[in-house]
Design a protein around this motif. Structure first.
Motif, PDB file in Angstrom:
ATOM      1  N   GLY A 162      -9.118  -8.828  -6.938  1.00  0.00           N
ATOM      2  CA  GLY A 162      -8.431  -7.629  -7.059  1.00  0.00           C
ATOM      3  C   GLY A 162      -8.329  -7.390  -8.709  1.00  0.00           C
ATOM      4  O   GLY A 162      -8.814  -7.996  -9.650  1.00  0.00           O
ATOM      5  N   VAL A 209      -5.383  -1.170  -8.510  1.00  0.00           N
ATOM      6  CA  VAL A 209      -6.600  -0.670  -7.877  1.00  0.00           C
ATOM      7  C   VAL A 209      -6.746  -1.304  -6.258  1.00  0.00           C
ATOM      8  O   VAL A 209      -7.713  -1.141  -5.638  1.00  0.00           O
ATOM      9  CB  VAL A 209      -7.825  -0.732  -8.608  1.00  0.00           C
ATOM     10  N   GLY A 210      -5.788  -2.298  -6.187  1.00  0.00           N
ATOM     11  CA  GLY A 210      -5.984  -3.126  -5.024  1.00  0.00           C
ATOM     12  C   GLY A 210      -6.363  -4.597  -5.001  1.00  0.00           C
ATOM     13  O   GLY A 210      -6.539  -4.972  -6.112  1.00  0.00           O
ATOM     14  N   SER A 211      -6.431  -5.222  -3.752  1.00  0.00           N
ATOM     15  CA  SER A 211      -6.715  -6.442  -3.762  1.00  0.00           C
ATOM     16  C   SER A 211      -7.509  -6.968  -2.738  1.00  0.00           C
ATOM     17  O   SER A 211      -7.390  -6.056  -1.463  1.00  0.00           O
ATOM     18  CB  SER A 211      -5.437  -7.432  -3.776  1.00  0.00           C
ATOM     19  N   THR A 212      -8.454  -8.148  -2.576  1.00  0.00           N
ATOM     20  CA  THR A 212      -9.099  -8.469  -1.427  1.00  0.00           C
ATOM     21  C   THR A 212      -8.645 -10.092  -1.016  1.00  0.00           C
ATOM     22  O   THR A 212      -8.654 -10.765  -2.162  1.00  0.00           O
ATOM     23  CB  THR A 212     -10.507  -8.347  -1.550  1.00  0.00           C
ATOM     24  N   GLY A 245      -2.536  -4.270  -6.063  1.00  0.00           N
ATOM     25  CA  GLY A 245      -3.456  -4.774  -6.701  1.00  0.00           C
ATOM     26  C   GLY A 245      -3.211  -6.210  -7.329  1.00  0.00           C
ATOM     27  O   GLY A 245      -1.647  -6.485  -7.118  1.00  0.00           O
ATOM     28  N   ILE A 262      -8.420  -6.136   2.904  1.00  0.00           N
ATOM     29  CA  ILE A 262      -8.690  -5.327   1.593  1.00  0.00           C
ATOM     30  C   ILE A 262      -7.906  -4.224   1.612  1.00  0.00           C
ATOM     31  O   ILE A 262      -7.533  -3.447   2.707  1.00  0.00           O
ATOM     32  CB  ILE A 262     -10.241  -4.728   1.681  1.00  0.00           C
ATOM     33  N   ASP A 263      -6.972  -3.762   0.601  1.00  0.00           N
ATOM     34  CA  ASP A 263      -6.216  -2.849   0.416  1.00  0.00           C
ATOM     35  C   ASP A 263      -6.333  -2.241  -0.891  1.00  0.00           C
ATOM     36  O   ASP A 263      -6.918  -2.856  -1.847  1.00  0.00           O
ATOM     37  CB  ASP A 263      -4.760  -3.220   0.564  1.00  0.00           C
ATOM     38  N   THR A 264      -6.050  -0.923  -1.221  1.00  0.00           N
ATOM     39  CA  THR A 264      -6.150  -0.179  -2.510  1.00  0.00           C
ATOM     40  C   THR A 264      -4.915   0.186  -2.966  1.00  0.00           C
ATOM     41  O   THR A 264      -4.703   1.175  -3.673  1.00  0.00           O
ATOM     42  CB  THR A 264      -6.744   0.980  -2.140  1.00  0.00           C
ATOM     43  N   GLU A 309      -2.813   5.590   2.146  1.00  0.00           N
ATOM     44  CA  GLU A 309      -3.879   4.721   1.731  1.00  0.00           C
ATOM     45  C   GLU A 309      -4.209   3.831   3.269  1.00  0.00           C
ATOM     46  O   GLU A 309      -3.711   3.792   4.138  1.00  0.00           O
ATOM     47  CB  GLU A 309      -3.485   3.422   0.785  1.00  0.00           C
ATOM     48  N   THR A 310      -5.515   2.996   3.086  1.00  0.00           N
ATOM     49  CA  THR A 310      -5.921   2.290   4.123  1.00  0.00           C
ATOM     50  C   THR A 310      -6.030   0.627   3.913  1.00  0.00           C
ATOM     51  O   THR A 310      -6.469   0.400   2.772  1.00  0.00           O
ATOM     52  CB  THR A 310      -7.322   2.840   4.386  1.00  0.00           C
ATOM     53  N   SER A 335       0.877  -1.285   0.105  1.00  0.00           N
ATOM     54  CA  SER A 335      -0.004  -0.062   0.065  1.00  0.00           C
ATOM     55  C   SER A 335       0.856   1.348  -0.091  1.00  0.00           C
ATOM     56  O   SER A 335       2.168   1.256   0.434  1.00  0.00           O
ATOM     57  CB  SER A 335      -0.950   0.009   1.245  1.00  0.00           C
TER      58      SER A 335
END
Length: 427
Positions: free
Chosen positions: A404, A408-411, A356, A351-353, A333-334, A329
């Motif tokens: 993800g 743009v991030g991943s989960t 990705g 979850i991150d942004t 970002e959060t 990250s």
């Protein structure tokens, strides 16, 4: 893999050897049987041709034909046949029109083999009785089938014996590996912990203005990483060679505790960590005060976030996922940790942004030291962490969901069977 699982694996290996041996023998028996039948048919065809040729050439009347042969006399006065000849064969027009020599024809749905011996005022036709050939062929097929079945059964029995002897070294190797893991677990952790502690003590004795300060900081970091890598390797090996000893684990409390332990690390990278249980936030004040359960934070604890498992392994899995999300990250970002209950499952989503990942790589990313494709040069590295998470979750009869998009991030969602009472499905 525990001892029972290893025993099942060895039994499957023995059965596999026996079954494969039986199938191999069955295949050989089938090929040999087909070859025998083909050779038999060929030989019978030659013998039948010789029988009807001799019968037709030596016939003087149709009253006393050779065994297994019918005679037909065709003359200007009509046809005279041997007793018992089927009417379909006796009345066939082929007997009149066929040229001298061997002839095969179909009549009454039956294939017939005959020999035509042409004489000045008549012709003798010798027709072979196909039921004799069919009976002999049936006996051959039955005897071959019985012999084949006996051979396959014996091959299976022999395969079991061979399989047991073949997997015996494998069983011993598994035992040695299990003992090695136990010895390594005992022998490596303490020296590494001592090494890391000494590095920290040495660093505290050196001021910030000392030229070696930066190198000592790196030494402390390196010994910490080394301890974590060894811990991951040992945990992975233990998951492969020991059954998970289950106890009641509150994933809400565990998630909050892991977030609390990583908040300082995330803050150094400029990343904000948040944790929510069923949409209810775990407030920073409660986290800083040391509270670790959803019940403490929200005034109730109904056990809906409980699973049966090993707390240390589950903590290491969540730690690896959150640490990986923070590492990929950007400042500002959060990284969000969301714990929900859906039916008979408890789900922990990280979850991150950040960087990705490509969902098409999801299956490959659980391999050890996998590298995902992202917008940054070299791609997103997962090392041993994600493979370890997958092994921990699998050992707890759960699964890992990955989603993800590049840039743009991943989960990452850990899904485990719930061990507590059913509650309202999580939204």
């Amino acid at each position: 893999m525990g001892r029972d699982a290893e025993a099942r694996l060895l039994r499957r290996a023995v059965r596999s050897v026996a079954v494969q041996t039986a199938f191999a023998v069955a295949f050989v028996v089938i090929i040999v049987a087909l070859g025998v039948v083909l050779v038999f048919d060929r030989q019978q065809s030659v013998e039948i041709s010789g029988i009807v040729r001799r019968a037709a050439a030596t016939a003087e009347d149709v009253a006393d034909p050779p065994d297994g042969v019918w005679l037909v006399l065709v003359s200007d006065s009509g046809r005279t046949t041997s007793a018992g000849i089927p009417s379909a064969a006796a009345d066939s027009a082929v007997l009149v029109s066929a040229p001298p020599g061997e002839v095969s024809f179909t009549a009454g749905g039956q294939e017939w083999t005959a020999w035509v011996d042409q004489r000045p005022a008549s012709r003798f036709v010798a027709i072979y009785d196909p039921s004799r050939h069919e009976a002999e062929e049936h006996r051959l097929v039955m005897s071959t089938t019985v012999a084949g079945i006996v051979g396959v059964v014996l091959a299976g029995v022999i395969g079991l014996g061979v399989g047991r002897r073949a997997v015996r070294p494998l069983g011993r190797a598994m035992g040695l590996q299990r003992r090695f893991v136990a010895d390594a677990s005992h022998e490596l952790r303490t020296p590494l912990a001592v090494l890391h502690t000494r590095a920290q003590l040495l660093r505290r004795q050196v001021g910030r203005d000392d030229p070696t300060s930066a190198e000592l900081d790196q030494l402390v970091a390196d010994t910490k990483v080394l301890g974590e890598v060894v811990a991951d390797l040992l945990l992975s090996a233990q998951l492969e060679h020991a059954d998970v000893v289950g106890e009641d684990v509150d994933l809400s409390a565990l998630g909050a505790a892991v977030v609390r332990s990583l908040k300082g690390y995330a803050a150094q990278s400029g990343v904000t960590l948040t944790v929510t249980t069923e949409g209810r936030a775990h407030h920073d004040a409660a986290l800083d005060a040391g509270s670790s359960s959803a019940g403490d934070l929200d005034g109730q604890d109904d056990g809906r976030w409980s699973v049966i498992g090993a707390p240390t392994a589950l903590r290491r899995a969540l730690l690896a996922l959150i640490d990986n999300a923070v590492a990929h990250s950007r400042p500002g970002e959060t990284v969000s940790v969301e714990i929900t209950r859906a039916g008979d499952e408890v789900r922990v989503a990280v979850i991150d942004t950040g960087d990705g990942l490509d969902p098409a790589d999801a299956a490959r990313l659980t391999e050890r030291f996998a590298r995902g494709a992202t917008g940054r040069p070299g791609g997103r590295r997962f090392g041993l962490g994600l493979a370890l998470v997958d092994e921990v979750v699998g050992a707890h009869h759960g699964h890992l969901e990955i989603d993800g998009a590049p840039g743009v991030g991943s989960t990452f969602i850990v899904v485990l069977p719930a061990g507590g009472p059913p509650g309202v499905d999580g939204g």
